[in-house]
Motif scaffolding. Structure first.
Motif, short mmCIF file in Angstrom:
data_model
loop_
_atom_site.label_atom_id
_atom_site.label_comp_id
_atom_site.label_asym_id
_atom_site.label_seq_id
_atom_site.Cartn_x
_atom_site.Cartn_y
_atom_site.Cartn_z
N CYS A 149 0.83 -1.20 0.00
CA CYS A 149 0.00 0.00 0.00
C CYS A 149 0.87 1.26 0.00
O CYS A 149 0.61 2.21 -0.75
N ASP A 150 1.89 1.28 0.84
CA ASP A 150 2.72 2.47 0.93
C ASP A 150 3.55 2.67 -0.34
O ASP A 150 3.76 3.81 -0.77
N LEU A 151 4.00 1.58 -0.94
CA LEU A 151 4.72 1.69 -2.21
C LEU A 151 3.80 2.22 -3.30
O LEU A 151 4.21 3.02 -4.14
N PHE A 152 2.54 1.77 -3.30
CA PHE A 152 1.60 2.30 -4.28
C PHE A 152 1.35 3.78 -4.04
O PHE A 152 1.24 4.56 -4.99
N ALA A 153 1.25 4.18 -2.77
CA ALA A 153 1.07 5.60 -2.46
C ALA A 153 2.23 6.42 -3.00
O ALA A 153 2.04 7.54 -3.52
N PHE A 154 3.45 5.89 -2.90
CA PHE A 154 4.62 6.56 -3.46
C PHE A 154 4.46 6.70 -4.98
O PHE A 154 4.70 7.77 -5.55
N CYS A 155 4.06 5.61 -5.63
CA CYS A 155 3.89 5.64 -7.09
C CYS A 155 2.82 6.65 -7.50
O CYS A 155 2.99 7.39 -8.48
N ALA A 156 1.72 6.67 -6.76
CA ALA A 156 0.64 7.61 -7.08
C ALA A 156 1.11 9.05 -6.90
O ALA A 156 0.77 9.93 -7.71
N SER A 157 1.90 9.31 -5.86
CA SER A 157 2.44 10.64 -5.63
C SER A 157 3.41 11.02 -6.75
O SER A 157 3.40 12.16 -7.25
N PHE A 158 4.25 10.08 -7.15
CA PHE A 158 5.20 10.30 -8.24
C PHE A 158 4.45 10.60 -9.54
O PHE A 158 4.80 11.54 -10.27
N ALA A 159 3.42 9.82 -9.83
CA ALA A 159 2.63 10.03 -11.05
C ALA A 159 1.92 11.38 -11.02
O ALA A 159 1.84 12.07 -12.04
N GLN A 174 -2.05 6.86 -15.50
CA GLN A 174 -2.67 5.59 -15.13
C GLN A 174 -1.92 4.40 -15.73
O GLN A 174 -1.78 3.35 -15.09
N VAL A 175 -1.43 4.55 -16.94
CA VAL A 175 -0.61 3.50 -17.56
C VAL A 175 0.68 3.32 -16.75
O VAL A 175 1.13 2.20 -16.51
N LEU A 176 1.27 4.44 -16.33
CA LEU A 176 2.50 4.39 -15.52
C LEU A 176 2.26 3.61 -14.24
O LEU A 176 3.07 2.75 -13.86
N LEU A 177 1.14 3.87 -13.57
CA LEU A 177 0.84 3.17 -12.32
C LEU A 177 0.63 1.68 -12.55
O LEU A 177 1.12 0.85 -11.78
N ARG A 178 -0.11 1.35 -13.59
CA ARG A 178 -0.39 -0.07 -13.84
C ARG A 178 0.89 -0.81 -14.18
O ARG A 178 1.13 -1.92 -13.70
N ASN A 179 1.74 -0.22 -15.00
CA ASN A 179 2.98 -0.89 -15.41
C ASN A 179 3.99 -0.99 -14.27
O ASN A 179 4.91 -1.81 -14.33
N ALA A 180 3.81 -0.17 -13.24
CA ALA A 180 4.70 -0.26 -12.08
C ALA A 180 4.32 -1.38 -11.12
O ALA A 180 5.10 -1.72 -10.23
N ALA A 181 3.13 -1.96 -11.30
CA ALA A 181 2.63 -2.97 -10.36
C ALA A 181 3.59 -4.15 -10.16
O ALA A 181 3.84 -4.55 -9.01
N PRO A 182 4.17 -4.74 -11.23
CA PRO A 182 5.11 -5.84 -11.00
C PRO A 182 6.34 -5.43 -10.19
O PRO A 182 6.86 -6.22 -9.39
N VAL A 183 6.80 -4.20 -10.38
CA VAL A 183 7.95 -3.71 -9.62
C VAL A 183 7.56 -3.50 -8.15
O VAL A 183 8.35 -3.77 -7.25
N VAL A 184 6.34 -3.03 -7.92
CA VAL A 184 5.85 -2.88 -6.55
C VAL A 184 5.81 -4.24 -5.86
O VAL A 184 6.23 -4.38 -4.70
N GLU A 185 5.32 -5.26 -6.56
CA GLU A 185 5.27 -6.60 -5.99
C GLU A 185 6.67 -7.12 -5.67
O GLU A 185 6.92 -7.66 -4.59
N GLU A 186 7.57 -6.95 -6.61
CA GLU A 186 8.96 -7.38 -6.42
C GLU A 186 9.61 -6.65 -5.25
O GLU A 186 10.29 -7.24 -4.41
N THR A 187 9.40 -5.34 -5.18
CA THR A 187 9.98 -4.52 -4.14
C THR A 187 9.41 -4.86 -2.77
O THR A 187 10.12 -4.85 -1.76
N THR A 188 8.13 -5.18 -2.73
CA THR A 188 7.49 -5.58 -1.48
C THR A 188 8.12 -6.85 -0.92
O THR A 188 8.47 -6.92 0.26
N GLU A 189 8.27 -7.85 -1.76
CA GLU A 189 8.84 -9.11 -1.31
C GLU A 189 10.27 -8.94 -0.84
O GLU A 189 10.69 -9.54 0.16
#
Length: 223
Positions: A149-159, A174-189
């Motif tokens: 959630c917090d990583l997504f909040a960072f992405c949304a703020s960046f966008a 919105q395309v930027l946010l969606r395409n960042a999703a795999p990186v958010v998942e990777e970064t979370t893990e």
């Protein structure tokens, strides 16, 4: 889930809307454009926010759930010490204090109030990531979801910053946010596997751009 949605909503007044996360510095230097924007976001996630803020958030979450307030302070101090530039330190503590102040009222949990009190007394720096870890833990959000959630909040703020800097449009954001999703998942893990000694970013170009931005004659964002 509802707590996570509320905390990551762009309408939540944490102060993220005042930040560009060094993006304005890149824009002022002509070092980023619409095409390179996704790569910059991915690099900031993998090498900046992930190893530093996301990792500290996870550690603070676990410490809060364990009732270890001293550990929360150690994590907060460590994260604060890794932020090289004054601008980034101020951004982290201003948004952290704002988050704690509001969350203490919204969620009415003693863990949040106690950490906010420590920050007000100057016993802990009050970085945003550690504050978020405390708030998510106190509100019952699982740690993996809290980090994501917090990583997504960072992405949304960046966008949002990219949009205001005219580096993209609403559809592109919105395309930027969606395409960042795999990186958010990777970064979370990756954040969930690190220890306190691992906390720290290696985004030197971002630090340089932030330092230049701090001295710029005109600025739209606080960072």
């Amino acid at each position: 889930m509802l707590v996570g949605l509320q905390l990551t909503d762009s309408a939540f007044p944490s102060g993220f809307y005042t930040l560009s996360h060094s993006l304005e510095g890149f824009a002022q230097a002509g070092a980023v454009d619409r095409q390179s924007l996704p790569a910059l976001l991915a690099d900031l996630l993998r090498h900046g926010v992930g190893p530093a803020d996301a990792t500290a958030l996870a550690l603070a979450h676990w410490a809060t759930r364990a009732g270890d307030a001293a550990a929360v302070v150690r994590i907060d101090e460590h994260l604060f010490a890794t932020k090289l530039g004054r601008e980034m330190r101020q951004a982290a503590t201003r948004t952290g204090r704002q988050l704690l102040d509001l969350a203490a009222e919204v969620f009415d949990r003693p863990e949040i109030t106690e950490h906010f009190d420590r920050v007000v007394r100057g016993e802990s720096p009050g970085t945003q990531a550690v504050a978020a870890g405390v708030v998510h833990a106190a509100a019952g959000v699982p740690v993996r979801q809290a980090v994501a959630c917090d990583l997504f909040a960072f992405c949304a703020s960046f966008a949002g910053a990219a949009l205001r800097l005219r580096l993209t449009d609403h559809r592109g954001a919105q395309v930027l946010l969606r395409n960042a999703a795999p990186v958010v998942e990777e970064t979370t893990e990756a954040a969930l596997r690190r220890e306190l000694a691992d906390v720290g970013a290696t985004v030197f170009a971002s630090d340089i751009m932030s330092g230049r931005h701090e001295r710029a004659e005109a600025r739209l964002f606080a960072s």
